[in-house]
Design a protein around this motif. Structure first.
Motif, PDB file in Angstrom:
ATOM      1  N   LEU A  44       6.272  11.835  13.825  1.00  0.00           N
ATOM      2  CA  LEU A  44       5.204  12.786  13.512  1.00  0.00           C
ATOM      3  C   LEU A  44       3.878  12.484  14.188  1.00  0.00           C
ATOM      4  O   LEU A  44       2.947  13.288  14.109  1.00  0.00           O
ATOM      5  N   GLY A  45       3.768  11.346  14.843  1.00  0.00           N
ATOM      6  CA  GLY A  45       2.487  10.962  15.424  1.00  0.00           C
ATOM      7  C   GLY A  45       1.680  10.120  14.451  1.00  0.00           C
ATOM      8  O   GLY A  45       2.124   9.811  13.340  1.00  0.00           O
ATOM      9  N   PRO A  46       0.450   9.727  14.808  1.00  0.00           N
ATOM     10  CA  PRO A  46      -0.362   8.849  13.958  1.00  0.00           C
ATOM     11  C   PRO A  46      -0.616   9.464  12.583  1.00  0.00           C
ATOM     12  O   PRO A  46      -1.065  10.600  12.476  1.00  0.00           O
ATOM     13  N   LEU A  47      -0.312   8.684  11.572  1.00  0.00           N
ATOM     14  CA  LEU A  47      -0.504   9.130  10.191  1.00  0.00           C
ATOM     15  C   LEU A  47      -1.614   8.370   9.488  1.00  0.00           C
ATOM     16  O   LEU A  47      -2.178   8.868   8.507  1.00  0.00           O
ATOM     17  N   LEU A  48      -1.923   7.161   9.977  1.00  0.00           N
ATOM     18  CA  LEU A  48      -2.874   6.279   9.310  1.00  0.00           C
ATOM     19  C   LEU A  48      -3.864   5.701  10.306  1.00  0.00           C
ATOM     20  O   LEU A  48      -3.550   5.490  11.479  1.00  0.00           O
ATOM     21  N   ILE A  49      -5.056   5.468   9.807  1.00  0.00           N
ATOM     22  CA  ILE A  49      -6.017   4.612  10.501  1.00  0.00           C
ATOM     23  C   ILE A  49      -6.063   3.319   9.708  1.00  0.00           C
ATOM     24  O   ILE A  49      -6.428   3.309   8.529  1.00  0.00           O
ATOM     25  N   ARG A  50      -5.644   2.233  10.331  1.00  0.00           N
ATOM     26  CA  ARG A  50      -5.564   0.962   9.635  1.00  0.00           C
ATOM     27  C   ARG A  50      -6.915   0.261   9.719  1.00  0.00           C
ATOM     28  O   ARG A  50      -7.412  -0.026  10.813  1.00  0.00           O
ATOM     29  N   ARG A  51      -7.512  -0.016   8.584  1.00  0.00           N
ATOM     30  CA  ARG A  51      -8.805  -0.686   8.495  1.00  0.00           C
ATOM     31  C   ARG A  51      -8.631  -1.991   7.729  1.00  0.00           C
ATOM     32  O   ARG A  51      -7.640  -2.164   6.991  1.00  0.00           O
ATOM     33  N   PRO A  52      -9.574  -2.937   7.873  1.00  0.00           N
ATOM     34  CA  PRO A  52      -9.438  -4.244   7.220  1.00  0.00           C
ATOM     35  C   PRO A  52      -9.241  -4.152   5.710  1.00  0.00           C
ATOM     36  O   PRO A  52      -8.507  -4.962   5.126  1.00  0.00           O
ATOM     37  N   ARG A  53      -9.889  -3.181   5.083  1.00  0.00           N
ATOM     38  CA  ARG A  53      -9.805  -3.113   3.622  1.00  0.00           C
ATOM     39  C   ARG A  53      -8.831  -2.051   3.119  1.00  0.00           C
ATOM     40  O   ARG A  53      -8.769  -1.785   1.925  1.00  0.00           O
ATOM     41  N   GLY A  54      -8.111  -1.447   3.997  1.00  0.00           N
ATOM     42  CA  GLY A  54      -7.166  -0.423   3.545  1.00  0.00           C
ATOM     43  C   GLY A  54      -6.809   0.529   4.661  1.00  0.00           C
ATOM     44  O   GLY A  54      -7.029   0.249   5.843  1.00  0.00           O
ATOM     45  N   VAL A  55      -6.256   1.651   4.298  1.00  0.00           N
ATOM     46  CA  VAL A  55      -5.832   2.649   5.278  1.00  0.00           C
ATOM     47  C   VAL A  55      -6.533   3.975   4.996  1.00  0.00           C
ATOM     48  O   VAL A  55      -6.950   4.256   3.877  1.00  0.00           O
ATOM     49  N   GLU A  56      -6.683   4.754   6.058  1.00  0.00           N
ATOM     50  CA  GLU A  56      -7.259   6.097   5.947  1.00  0.00           C
ATOM     51  C   GLU A  56      -6.285   7.072   6.589  1.00  0.00           C
ATOM     52  O   GLU A  56      -5.734   6.799   7.662  1.00  0.00           O
ATOM     53  N   LEU A  57      -6.046   8.190   5.924  1.00  0.00           N
ATOM     54  CA  LEU A  57      -5.085   9.160   6.432  1.00  0.00           C
ATOM     55  C   LEU A  57      -5.682  10.014   7.537  1.00  0.00           C
ATOM     56  O   LEU A  57      -6.838  10.432   7.468  1.00  0.00           O
ATOM     57  N   THR A  58      -4.880  10.267   8.564  1.00  0.00           N
ATOM     58  CA  THR A  58      -5.243  11.228   9.596  1.00  0.00           C
ATOM     59  C   THR A  58      -4.927  12.640   9.063  1.00  0.00           C
ATOM     60  O   THR A  58      -4.287  12.791   8.009  1.00  0.00           O
ATOM     61  N   PRO A  59      -5.324  13.707   9.764  1.00  0.00           N
ATOM     62  CA  PRO A  59      -4.920  15.055   9.332  1.00  0.00           C
ATOM     63  C   PRO A  59      -3.408  15.193   9.184  1.00  0.00           C
ATOM     64  O   PRO A  59      -2.924  15.823   8.230  1.00  0.00           O
ATOM     65  N   ALA A  60      -2.658  14.597  10.105  1.00  0.00           N
ATOM     66  CA  ALA A  60      -1.205  14.633   9.975  1.00  0.00           C
ATOM     67  C   ALA A  60      -0.747  13.866   8.737  1.00  0.00           C
ATOM     68  O   ALA A  60       0.208  14.252   8.057  1.00  0.00           O
ATOM     69  N   GLY A  61      -1.454  12.776   8.422  1.00  0.00           N
ATOM     70  CA  GLY A  61      -1.136  12.008   7.226  1.00  0.00           C
ATOM     71  C   GLY A  61      -1.365  12.808   5.956  1.00  0.00           C
ATOM     72  O   GLY A  61      -0.568  12.762   5.010  1.00  0.00           O
ATOM     73  N   HIS A  62      -2.484  13.573   5.926  1.00  0.00           N
ATOM     74  CA  HIS A  62      -2.750  14.418   4.757  1.00  0.00           C
ATOM     75  C   HIS A  62      -1.673  15.495   4.609  1.00  0.00           C
ATOM     76  O   HIS A  62      -1.251  15.816   3.489  1.00  0.00           O
ATOM     77  N   ALA A  63      -1.229  16.057   5.739  1.00  0.00           N
ATOM     78  CA  ALA A  63      -0.176  17.073   5.682  1.00  0.00           C
ATOM     79  C   ALA A  63       1.121  16.476   5.147  1.00  0.00           C
ATOM     80  O   ALA A  63       1.821  17.093   4.324  1.00  0.00           O
TER      81      ALA A  63
END
Length: 290
Positions: A44-63
């Motif tokens: 599906l392509g990138p779903l997450l932005i990996r950060r030191p304290r957790g993850v953030e969803l990309t638009p595809a991740g939210h879908a």
């Protein structure tokens, strides 16, 4: 189709915020959760932005998260329906010819009123439509007057009904010629019922010889043209009794009713839910009292 284990790992990660907490919740290793996410991102392509304290969803991740929530709701709904198979509450759908429905529908309403949570869905239809609706699994139960020969159906004797030849109250009918002069008031099951009754009452005669002088698909109104002297009709006794203007009609040879068996049908591949069996059993009891 989306791999359920991968999707579960993703929705859990989105809820927990970190791979560590997601792995603990799922009772998996972090490596396993990471592998699942990589498999999804390969599709599906990138779903997450990996950060030191957790993850953030990309638009595809939210879908994907919204999709996962829909799947979870569907699974909960399925589980609820399966667990409810032995409950009395829920929907029971039943389809009958109109003449049968006149006697059964008020009793179905009584059963629903006495059974909290039960919902009755009833439909009037000609016999051919009743059979097809049950075969198509659009209704749980059907009632027909001719015993089907189809291995897909479970068939059981339901009750008996008396067919009556109903004429205008002031009509003089003593033989076949009198019926020819009167004419036939047809209805959705009229040809079938009249053919069966007349074949026994007047051997060798055919309904096709009788002119059709009216037709209605409104079961409560079938006897209205009869009451007005426009023809005769053939109906089950309970349908005739439901007509309001009894003084305007008469049953020809009332002591010679043709008694037929009604058959209850449902799909043979699975048992009726408990609530449907409850409705059938209660109908048996109440019809026997008529």
């Amino acid at each position: 189709m989306m791999n359920p284990a991968w999707l579960r790992s993703f929705t859990t990660l989105a809820a927990e915020g970190t791979f560590t907490r997601a792995a603990e919740t799922l009772e998996l290793t972090q490596a396993a959760v990471s592998q699942h996410i990589r498999q999804l991102e390969a599709q599906l392509g990138p779903l997450l932005i990996r950060r030191p304290r957790g993850v953030e969803l990309t638009p595809a991740g939210h879908a994907l998260l919204a999709y996962g929530e829909e799947v979870a709701r569907a699974e909960r709904c399925l589980a609820s329906r399966l667990s409810n198979a032995d409950a009395l509450d829920g929907v029971v759908s039943i389809i009958t010819p109109g003449s049968v429905g006149l006697s059964t529908y008020p009793k179905l309403l009584d059963i629903q009123r006495e059974t909290p949570g039960l919902v009755v869905r009833h439909r009037f239809a000609p016999e051919e439509d009743v059979l097809q609706a049950v075969l198509d699994n659009r209704f749980d139960i059907g009632i027909v007057s001719r015993r089907p020969d189809d291995e897909r159906l479970a068939i059981e004797r339901f009750c008996e009904e008396a067919l009556e030849l109903v004429i205008p109250a002031d009509a003089e009918v003593s033989d076949w010629e009198d019926l020819l002069r009167l004419g036939f008031i047809d209805h959705p099951d009229g040809q079938s019922m009249a053919t069966r009754l007349l074949a026994r009452r007047f051997p060798g005669k055919r309904l096709g010889e009788v002119p059709v002088t009216g037709f209605t698909n409104q079961i409560a109104l079938i006897l209205e043209p009869v009451a007005r002297g426009l023809g005769f009709s053939v109906l089950p006794r309970h349908a005739r009794r439901a007509f309001a203007r009894q003084e305007a009609i008469r049953v020809l040879d009332a002591d010679r009713a043709i008694v037929e068996t009604l058959w209850l049908i449902h799909r043979a591949e699975w048992e009726l839910p408990r609530r449907a069996r409850h409705v059938v059993d209660e109908l048996h009891v109440r019809l026997a009292k008529d």
